[in-house]
Design a protein around this motif. Structure first.
Motif, short mmCIF file in Angstrom:
data_model
loop_
_atom_site.label_atom_id
_atom_site.label_comp_id
_atom_site.label_asym_id
_atom_site.label_seq_id
_atom_site.Cartn_x
_atom_site.Cartn_y
_atom_site.Cartn_z
N ILE A 129 0.85 -1.19 0.00
CA ILE A 129 0.00 0.00 0.00
C ILE A 129 0.89 1.24 0.00
CG2 ILE A 129 -1.73 1.35 1.25
CD1 ILE A 129 -2.70 -1.27 2.50
N VAL A 130 0.63 2.13 -0.94
CA VAL A 130 1.31 3.42 -0.99
C VAL A 130 0.30 4.44 -0.45
CG1 VAL A 130 2.52 5.09 -2.43
CG2 VAL A 130 2.51 2.66 -3.08
N SER A 131 0.63 5.08 0.65
CA SER A 131 -0.29 6.00 1.32
C SER A 131 0.08 7.46 1.10
CB SER A 131 -0.30 5.72 2.83
OG SER A 131 -0.79 4.43 3.08
N GLU A 132 -0.85 8.32 1.48
CA GLU A 132 -0.66 9.77 1.47
C GLU A 132 -0.27 10.30 0.09
OE1 GLU A 132 2.02 10.59 4.70
OE2 GLU A 132 0.61 9.85 6.17
N LEU A 133 -0.97 9.82 -0.94
CA LEU A 133 -0.74 10.29 -2.30
C LEU A 133 -1.51 11.59 -2.53
CD1 LEU A 133 -1.07 6.85 -4.09
CD2 LEU A 133 1.03 8.17 -3.77
N GLN A 134 -0.97 12.43 -3.39
CA GLN A 134 -1.63 13.68 -3.75
C GLN A 134 -2.50 13.47 -4.99
OE1 GLN A 134 -1.28 16.55 -1.87
NE2 GLN A 134 -0.23 15.09 -0.54
N LEU A 135 -3.65 14.07 -5.02
CA LEU A 135 -4.51 13.99 -6.19
C LEU A 135 -3.89 14.77 -7.34
CD1 LEU A 135 -8.09 14.43 -4.68
CD2 LEU A 135 -6.92 12.31 -5.34
N ASP A 136 -4.18 14.30 -8.56
CA ASP A 136 -3.75 14.96 -9.80
C ASP A 136 -2.23 15.08 -9.89
OD1 ASP A 136 -6.48 15.31 -10.60
OD2 ASP A 136 -6.59 17.00 -9.20
N THR A 137 -1.53 14.17 -9.27
CA THR A 137 -0.07 14.12 -9.31
C THR A 137 0.34 12.80 -9.96
OG1 THR A 137 0.13 15.45 -7.30
CG2 THR A 137 2.04 14.11 -7.91
N GLN A 138 1.24 12.88 -10.91
CA GLN A 138 1.70 11.67 -11.58
C GLN A 138 2.85 11.03 -10.79
OE1 GLN A 138 3.94 11.60 -15.51
NE2 GLN A 138 1.87 10.99 -16.13
#
Length: 153
Positions: free
Chosen positions: A111-120
């Motif tokens: 699991i990759v957590s704390e991702l930013q929206l609209d970020t590649q």
């Protein structure tokens, strides 16, 4: 040793390289674009299956990508002993998933957590092992890479 930038899993044995590029008809090769209404990605290939699911705005860990990778029977059949596997995400500080000794039939998941929206981002994973093809033993490697974005809409 070649590096693959798109959802390609490659088994490298001696000088031979087996690459597959099958992807779902609706998905761009090497790119998983998630939205709040389209949260799953699956890649079936000759050398393995990769799945990913996006979770939007989980209470304590933010936006997440849950992924798994399982090698095909044909690849598992040539692996001698355990594999050393590692993954990281370009654009995401602090995430890595390393396993120094896992069996070839391991269902790798993370699991990759704390991702930013609209970020590649780009997930990069690989496993190194000793391979045996008939009477020949040599180093082998599986590489996987996919660019992904959790879009806000």
């Amino acid at each position: 040793m070649p590096r693959f930038a798109y959802p390609q899993i490659a088994a490298v044995i001696l000088a031979a390289v087996a690459v597959f590029t099958a992807a779902p008809a609706h998905a761009k090769p090497g790119q998983a674009d998630f939205t709040p209404t389209s949260t799953s990605y699956r890649y079936d290939g000759t050398h393995g299956v990769f799945t990913a699911d996006a979770r939007y705005n989980t209470a304590s860990r933010g936006h997440q990508l849950i992924w798994s990778l399982r090698l095909s029977e044909s690849v598992r059949a040539i692996v001698l002993g355990d594999m050393a596997c590692g993954a990281y995400v370009e654009g995401k500080r602090g995430y890595s998933d390393h396993h120094p000794a896992v069996p070839s039939d391991y269902q790798w998941h993370s699991i990759v957590s704390e991702l930013q929206l609209d970020t590649q981002y780009r997930l990069v994973a690989n496993c190194a092992f000793t391979a045996q093809n008939g009477s020949t033993t040599a180093p082998g490697r599986v590489d996987y890479s996919v660019v992904f974005t959790l879009h806000s809409s």
